[in-house]
Design a protein around this motif. Structure first.
Motif, PDB file in Angstrom:
ATOM      1  N   CYS B 141     100.009  -9.987-129.915  1.00 21.19           N
ATOM      2  CA  CYS B 141      98.189  -9.996-129.817  1.00 21.19           C
ATOM      3  C   CYS B 141      97.509  -8.575-128.963  1.00 21.19           C
ATOM      4  O   CYS B 141      96.020  -9.020-128.399  1.00 21.19           O
ATOM      5  CB  CYS B 141      97.839 -10.785-128.541  1.00 21.19           C
ATOM      6  N   PRO B 143      97.113  -4.873-129.071  1.00 24.67           N
ATOM      7  CA  PRO B 143      96.991  -4.389-130.091  1.00 24.67           C
ATOM      8  C   PRO B 143      97.673  -2.638-129.010  1.00 24.67           C
ATOM      9  O   PRO B 143      97.718  -2.505-127.884  1.00 24.67           O
ATOM     10  CB  PRO B 143      95.387  -4.178-129.999  1.00 24.67           C
ATOM     11  N   PHE B 145      96.441   0.360-129.289  1.00 28.48           N
ATOM     12  CA  PHE B 145      96.089   1.441-128.266  1.00 28.48           C
ATOM     13  C   PHE B 145      96.050   0.522-126.632  1.00 28.48           C
ATOM     14  O   PHE B 145      95.225   1.873-125.646  1.00 28.48           O
ATOM     15  CB  PHE B 145      93.898   1.515-128.829  1.00 28.48           C
ATOM     16  N   VAL B 146      95.328  -0.694-126.460  1.00 26.46           N
ATOM     17  CA  VAL B 146      95.470  -1.031-125.264  1.00 26.46           C
ATOM     18  C   VAL B 146      96.734  -1.067-124.578  1.00 26.46           C
ATOM     19  O   VAL B 146      97.241  -0.630-123.730  1.00 26.46           O
ATOM     20  CB  VAL B 146      95.422  -3.143-125.187  1.00 26.46           C
ATOM     21  N   ILE B 149      97.060   2.952-123.715  1.00 28.00           N
ATOM     22  CA  ILE B 149      96.270   3.528-122.751  1.00 28.00           C
ATOM     23  C   ILE B 149      97.255   2.866-121.289  1.00 28.00           C
ATOM     24  O   ILE B 149      96.752   3.519-119.799  1.00 28.00           O
ATOM     25  CB  ILE B 149      95.026   2.680-122.685  1.00 28.00           C
ATOM     26  N   ILE B 150      96.917   1.546-121.557  1.00 31.24           N
ATOM     27  CA  ILE B 150      98.055   0.851-120.114  1.00 31.24           C
ATOM     28  C   ILE B 150      99.035   2.273-120.264  1.00 31.24           C
ATOM     29  O   ILE B 150      99.776   1.916-118.978  1.00 31.24           O
ATOM     30  CB  ILE B 150      98.021  -0.256-120.479  1.00 31.24           C
ATOM     31  N   ILE B 152      99.172   4.946-120.424  1.00 34.42           N
ATOM     32  CA  ILE B 152      98.972   5.897-120.454  1.00 34.42           C
ATOM     33  C   ILE B 152      98.013   6.096-118.349  1.00 34.42           C
ATOM     34  O   ILE B 152      98.989   6.937-117.479  1.00 34.42           O
ATOM     35  CB  ILE B 152      98.435   6.572-120.920  1.00 34.42           C
ATOM     36  N   TYR B 153      97.804   4.728-118.571  1.00 35.95           N
ATOM     37  CA  TYR B 153      97.596   4.602-117.188  1.00 35.95           C
ATOM     38  C   TYR B 153      98.437   4.702-115.745  1.00 35.95           C
ATOM     39  O   TYR B 153      98.922   5.393-114.893  1.00 35.95           O
ATOM     40  CB  TYR B 153      96.529   3.898-117.149  1.00 35.95           C
ATOM     41  N   VAL B 157      99.200   8.713-114.997  1.00 26.73           N
ATOM     42  CA  VAL B 157      98.376   8.951-114.046  1.00 26.73           C
ATOM     43  C   VAL B 157      99.122   8.414-113.154  1.00 26.73           C
ATOM     44  O   VAL B 157      98.886   9.014-111.571  1.00 26.73           O
ATOM     45  CB  VAL B 157      96.879   8.458-114.602  1.00 26.73           C
ATOM     46  N   VAL B 248      96.999   5.697-134.797  1.00 26.64           N
ATOM     47  CA  VAL B 248      96.455   4.581-133.412  1.00 26.64           C
ATOM     48  C   VAL B 248      97.264   6.192-132.722  1.00 26.64           C
ATOM     49  O   VAL B 248      97.019   6.049-131.423  1.00 26.64           O
ATOM     50  CB  VAL B 248      96.133   3.643-133.674  1.00 26.64           C
TER      51      VAL B 248
ATOM     52  N   TYR C 215      88.624   2.170-132.570  1.00 27.52           N
ATOM     53  CA  TYR C 215      89.128   3.662-132.132  1.00 27.52           C
ATOM     54  C   TYR C 215      89.162   4.776-132.370  1.00 27.52           C
ATOM     55  O   TYR C 215      88.830   5.298-131.425  1.00 27.52           O
ATOM     56  CB  TYR C 215      90.004   2.664-131.314  1.00 27.52           C
ATOM     57  N   GLY C 228      87.184  -1.679-129.713  1.00 34.10           N
ATOM     58  CA  GLY C 228      87.988  -0.771-129.988  1.00 34.10           C
ATOM     59  C   GLY C 228      87.507   0.500-129.228  1.00 34.10           C
ATOM     60  O   GLY C 228      88.272   1.941-128.467  1.00 34.10           O
ATOM     61  N   LEU C 231      87.484   1.162-125.306  1.00 35.26           N
ATOM     62  CA  LEU C 231      88.038   1.557-124.505  1.00 35.26           C
ATOM     63  C   LEU C 231      88.946   3.185-125.441  1.00 35.26           C
ATOM     64  O   LEU C 231      88.956   4.087-124.253  1.00 35.26           O
ATOM     65  CB  LEU C 231      89.564   0.898-125.747  1.00 35.26           C
ATOM     66  N   ASN C 232      88.260   4.035-126.133  1.00 35.18           N
ATOM     67  CA  ASN C 232      88.166   5.208-126.781  1.00 35.18           C
ATOM     68  C   ASN C 232      87.590   5.717-125.520  1.00 35.18           C
ATOM     69  O   ASN C 232      87.855   6.581-125.145  1.00 35.18           O
ATOM     70  CB  ASN C 232      87.979   5.375-128.112  1.00 35.18           C
ATOM     71  N   LYS C 235      89.482   5.475-122.593  1.00 35.74           N
ATOM     72  CA  LYS C 235      90.483   6.730-122.032  1.00 35.74           C
ATOM     73  C   LYS C 235      90.321   7.804-121.466  1.00 35.74           C
ATOM     74  O   LYS C 235      90.686   8.464-120.740  1.00 35.74           O
ATOM     75  CB  LYS C 235      90.811   6.954-123.147  1.00 35.74           C
ATOM     76  N   LEU C 238      90.427   7.863-117.290  1.00 41.16           N
ATOM     77  CA  LEU C 238      91.124   6.963-116.752  1.00 41.16           C
ATOM     78  C   LEU C 238      91.022   7.454-115.583  1.00 41.16           C
ATOM     79  O   LEU C 238      91.290   6.505-114.557  1.00 41.16           O
ATOM     80  CB  LEU C 238      92.876   7.112-117.245  1.00 41.16           C
ATOM     81  N   ILE C 239      91.610   8.790-115.268  1.00 39.91           N
ATOM     82  CA  ILE C 239      92.204   8.895-113.841  1.00 39.91           C
ATOM     83  C   ILE C 239      90.984   8.528-112.951  1.00 39.91           C
ATOM     84  O   ILE C 239      90.890   7.702-112.016  1.00 39.91           O
ATOM     85  CB  ILE C 239      91.932  11.037-113.659  1.00 39.91           C
ATOM     86  N   PRO C 242      89.554   3.652-113.940  1.00 38.21           N
ATOM     87  CA  PRO C 242      90.415   2.935-115.222  1.00 38.21           C
ATOM     88  C   PRO C 242      89.820   1.947-115.085  1.00 38.21           C
ATOM     89  O   PRO C 242      90.312   1.012-116.373  1.00 38.21           O
ATOM     90  CB  PRO C 242      92.088   2.882-113.519  1.00 38.21           C
ATOM     91  N   ILE C 245      88.820   0.176-118.190  1.00 33.58           N
ATOM     92  CA  ILE C 245      89.542  -0.643-119.104  1.00 33.58           C
ATOM     93  C   ILE C 245      89.144  -2.215-119.486  1.00 33.58           C
ATOM     94  O   ILE C 245      89.990  -3.038-120.261  1.00 33.58           O
ATOM     95  CB  ILE C 245      90.995   0.085-120.004  1.00 33.58           C
ATOM     96  N   SER C 249      90.048  -4.747-122.921  1.00 29.40           N
ATOM     97  CA  SER C 249      91.109  -4.593-123.206  1.00 29.40           C
ATOM     98  C   SER C 249      91.410  -6.842-123.089  1.00 29.40           C
ATOM     99  O   SER C 249      91.835  -7.195-123.687  1.00 29.40           O
ATOM    100  CB  SER C 249      92.203  -4.404-122.195  1.00 29.40           C
ATOM    101  N   LEU C 252      89.738  -8.931-125.844  1.00 33.56           N
ATOM    102  CA  LEU C 252      89.977  -8.456-127.462  1.00 33.56           C
ATOM    103  C   LEU C 252      91.738  -9.256-126.761  1.00 33.56           C
ATOM    104  O   LEU C 252      91.274  -9.660-128.157  1.00 33.56           O
ATOM    105  CB  LEU C 252      90.782  -6.872-127.324  1.00 33.56           C
TER     106      LEU C 252
END
Lengths: 336, 306, 293
Positions: B141, B143, B145-146, B149-150, B152-153, B157, B248, C215, C228, C231-232, C235, C238-239, C242, C245, C249, C252
């Protein structure tokens, strides 16, 4: 001397859509060393479940509720119900001391391994020996159950064999560790009639040479007549009659046994019109019946049959669970 | 067996041919003048004219088709509108990068799912099974890209443990592979579990137990080997999903792969690169299909005889 | 149907997530009225605000309220996926019924084409569609719809083929009924259940793929909000932000999760083969009470 296997008050329950089904409901019997016990009954009477319970192979949604399964193994006599179902001891018994043959050789053999590999596996699980020796023993076992060109068959997959050959391979696999008890669960039912006869001959031959005991399960009384020393008849999870094979066929006591005998085509000689079916159908296994489970279908039903469950009673050898025989009423019954 | 491979190879060639024809048609289905598209919106009319002549866009369609096929078969997919590099030179190194990413993700997903799925089926209905089922449900459930991104963060980061873009060291592989792999692992685990539950319900499992085989052997030898037939098909389909997901993932992590090239070329309307990228991407799928078929004959002794 | 609701309500997980799914659709329908702010109104001075009482999910780089955008995106996604499913059903079911009923060359050709289509993943197909139609909501609908077309054709063809053998259909043919009548009268009522199940199972896949395309920049185009696509954009911040998102998210995830669970439950109740699962669940409760098992 105590019997090789003694089952006491075995109960196996299954959970179904409609509630709990008592597949095996207080079954007791025993098998002496070197004897063959036949178990007869219609499908769903609990005979297969009983055999699986002995090996502790009752799968969910079923479980052994209570009872004792006393097995006089190579070392000591023990209650199999008390052993952990997948423990070391139980696994040593399975295949090593008690082996099993199944009804449907097509599905009972693993389709992705050669029959040779599967037979060798049965051997090496119990005896530590080099692969080459195990292979030799397996080929010899194939030869002894009448598989032609055993060396070549060894490398073949189950789907390449005929039904009869598959069942022979199953028998070789079961016998390879020289078990003390062989459980045969309808070993010929799924086969063609001619092949059936061959496999039965083979089993009879094995029985003669083999010093262990056999528990032979079938719904076919004709097969029982040729195979067993003693017979128990099961109906709805209970033993309704137990007798040496000769007595059972000469003087069946329970009305259900009599019905079975009358409806077996191979046993009614000559006049075909005598072939009869037993009236009514087996009640749902989840249905609770007061008194004797056979009462709704019985031609000789008495008021007390609907009140209390008759116990298995009679002589030392021939016993029936029917009130017709509880008070020396045999003459009366024969007159009917 | 050789006959099967041969017939699949013929199919592959045929599919490649159809694909090229389709891409040619695609070129002409795009609204607008291809020469104008290639030259760019602000290009002078003379440039557009010269491109039209150079690519033969003023010729009748069948002539264009034949010359297109001829060029492509010689390995000439044209040059990029922007970098002026030959398309083949742009596309080929990208294939390896995508294969590395998708391959690692597949390996991760297959390993995780086989272990989790088998244990789940072994302890069917128990807490292990419930935990695995919940994990895989959450996985399918979320995706890519979620998750990406999580990831990456969190690791890029916040904790600053891992690099978040490019592919210059092995650390660069971790996040993209886990992101892409986790989704596939969740999907596979569900299916491996149900294949295993199915296999464990068969008669030969009882036979194996009746022989005295320990549960470990019953599950991982008898059942798994049988469940492998549907699982191989599943993993084969999964390669497709993974490659699809890599588009993606590559975009998220700036991965220099085929998928990102495809997306970038669409967004920049770089038609020659787009054609090349789509062609090779699609051919990979056809190739993967071929490999799965061959694997299947190996796994199932019945297929080669029936 | 009543039995269906009874079975459904017995499964508490399915019931809860069924209600959540219903809630999501209510939000989608009433998005314009319940959004607390204007999803399009930019206010650069108010940009990138962290979550607060005023802006639950914060504000984006243009100062737009993220919650309002998430709510409107719900509507966009619901509309998109519904239309895509309708597209696949309206196109796929008649084709499947026709080729299944008539067989022959058309059947062979259609089945080969679906075979080939099934080799490629949705994203491949989507990219080709986007190349032709350009990145847009319409492109996403066509791409998603086409990706599900082979499955719809297969299901309706399969049901039609099996029904053709049924006695009552043969009787209708013998009585002189023509094929449009037979398909409408005898085949269609039997197809609707598997099609509904398939459509429900497809829904979460469509939601995921629609947002993946957006996205990538190949789907819904800004300023129309889509999860999507949001979120793109998020991104890149993010710094500093954050929290951007969180909204898309969660929305979705919740949509896909509830659609998945409802789809599973629906399949379980409508497909008797999977029914045994519930018994096994109960088995463990009962048998554990017994001393031996």
């Amino acid at each position: 001397m105590s019997p090789l296997l003694e089952v006491r008050g075995l109960r196996v329950n299954f959970l179904t859509d409609r509630g709990i089904a008592r597949a095996v409901d207080g079954v007791s019997f025993s098998i002496e060393s070197g004897r063959t016990l036949g178990v007869v009954g219609e499908s769903g009477c609990g005979k297969s479940v009983t055999s699986r319970a002995i090996l502790r192979l009752v799968d969910p949604p079923g479980w052994i509720e209570s009872g004792e399964i006393l097995f006089a193994g190579r070392e000591r006599r023990e209650d199999l119900v008390k052993l952990p179902a997948n423990g070391r001891r139980m696994r040593a018994i399975r295949g090593g001391e008690i082996a099993m043959i199944f009804q449907e050789p097509m599905t009972a053999l693993n389709p992705v391994f050669t029959i040779g590999d599967q037979t060798v596996e049965a051997l090496r699980l119990h005896r530590s020996m080099p692969a080459a020796e195990a292979r030799e023993r397996a080929v010899a076992a194939f030869a002894s159950v009448g598989i032609p060109a055993p060396e070549q068959r060894f490398r073949e997959y189950p789907h390449q064999l005929s039904g009869g050959m598959r069942q022979r391979a199953m028998i070789a696999m079961a016998m390879i560790c020289n078990p003390q008890l062989l459980i045969a669960d309808e070993p010929t039912t799924a086969l063609d009639v001619t092949i059936q006869a061959q496999v039965l001959d083979l089993m009879n031959e094995m029985r003669q040479q083999f010093d262990g005991s056999i528990l032979f399960i079938t719904h076919d009384l004709g097969v029982i007549a040729g195979m067993a020393d003693d017979v128990i008849v099961m109906y709805r999870g209970k033993v309704v009659e137990s007798a040496p094979v000769r007595d059972l066929f000469r003087q069946p006591r329970h009305p259900y046994t009599r019905g079975l005998l009358r409806s077996a085509p191979s046993l009614v000689k000559g006049n075909r019109e005598k072939l009869e079916a037993i009236e009514g159908t087996v009640p749902q296994p989840t249905e609770h019946i007061r008194g004797c489970a056979f009462a709704p279908r019985c031609a000789h039903v008495m008021p007390r049959c609907r009140e209390t469950v008759p116990a298995l009673a009679g002589g030392e050898q021939h016993r029936a669970a029917c009130f017709l025989h509880h008070d020396e009423t045999e003459e009366m019954y024969d007159a009917v | 067996m050789p006959r099967l491979i041969l017939s699949r190879l013929v199919f592959m060639v045929l599919a490649g041919f159809l694909l090229l024809s389709f891409l040619f048609a695609l070129f002409h289905m795009i609204p607008g003048d291809p020469a104008r598209l290639m030259a760019g919106d602000n290009a002078p009319e003379e440039l557009v004219q010269s491109i039209r002549r150079a690519y033969g866009f003023d010729q009748p369609l069948h002539v264009q088709y034949l010359s297109y096929m001829q060029r492509v078969l010689m390995g000439d997919f044209g040059v990029s509108n922007y970098t002026r590099q030959p398309v083949l030179e742009v596309v080929l190194p990208r294939i390896g990068n995508t294969a590395a990413l998708a391959g690692c993700a597949m390996l991760f997903a297959m390993t995780v799912s086989l272990i989790l799925g088998s244990f789940s089926a072994m302890f069917w209905g128990g807490p292990v099974d419930k935990g695995v089922t919940a994990f895989s449900l959450v996985g399918i459930c979320t995706p890519v890209f979620v998750t990406g991104i999580i990831g990456i963060y969190l690791f890029g980061v916040y904790l600053r443990w891992l690099p978040i873009g490019g592919m210059s060291s092995w650390q660069h592989f971790i996040l993209p592979v886990l992101t892409l792999g986790a989704y596939q692992a969740a999907m596979f685990t569900r299916m491996v579990r149900s294949c295993m539950v199915d296999a464990l319900g068969r008669d030969f499992i009882t036979t194996a137990r009746a022989k005295g085989a320990p549960e470990r052997r019953v599950v991982f030898h008898h059942a798994l080997r049988n469940a492998l037939l549907p699982i191989i098909t599943l993993f084969g389909l999964g390669v497709g999903h993974t490659l699809g997901g890599s588009v993606v993932t590559e975009t998220i992590f700036n991965w220099p792969g085929l998928g990102r090239l495809m997306v970038d070329s669409i967004l920049t309307r770089d038609l020659p690169v787009m054609q090349g990228a789509i062609f090779f991407f699609a051919m990979i799928f056809i190739l993967v299909n071929l490999l799965v078929d061959i694997l299947y004959t190996w796994a199932d002794p019945r297929v080669s005889y029936d | 149907m009543r039995k269906f609701f009874r079975d459904f309500s017995r499964d508490p997980v399915a019931l809860v997530f069924g209600l959540i799914l219903l809630g999501i659709y209510i939000v989608a329908i009433t998005a314009q009225w319940i959004a607390p702010g204007d999803p399009f109104e930019t206010n650069l001075r108010n940009g990138m605000q962290p979550p607060s009482w005023e802006h639950w999910f914060g504000t984006d780089q243009f100062g737009r309220d993220v919650l309002s955008r998430v709510i409107l995106a719900t509507q966009v996604t619901a509309r998109l996926t519904t239309l895509a499913i309708l597209f696949a059903v309206v196109l796929g079911v008649p084709i499947g019924m026709m080729v299944g009923y008539h067989g022959g060359l058309a059947d062979a050709i259609v089945m080969r084409i679906t075979d080939i289509m099934l080799i490629f993943p949705m994203i491949m197909l989507a990219i080709v569609i986007v190349v032709i139609a350009g990145p847009s909501e319409r492109g996403v609908i066509i791409a998603l719809g086409l990706s599900q077309l082979p499955e719809m054709i297969r299901i309706s063809r399969g049901v039609t083929l099996s029904l053709k053998e049924e006695l009552y259909v043969e009787a209708a043919v013998a009585a002189g009924a023509r094929w449009p009548w037979i398909l409408r009268r005898h085949v269609w009522p039997n197809i609707s259940t598997p099609i509904i199940v398939q459509a429900t199972l497809t829904l979460p896949v469509f939601v995921l793929n629609a947002s993946a395309l957006s996205y990538l920049g190949l789907g819904v185009q800004p300023p129309t909000p889509e999860w999507g696509q949001m979120l793109n954009e998020a991104k890149d911040f993010l710094i500093n932000a954050p929290y951007l998102i969180i909204g898309p998210s969660v929305a979705l995830f919740l949509f896909v999760l509830s659609a998945n669970l409802v789809g599973d439950a629906l399949q379980e109740t409508l497909n008797p083969r999977t029914k045994s699962r519930r018994i096994t669940r109960r088995f463990y409760r009962v048998s554990r009470k017994s001393a031996l098992s």
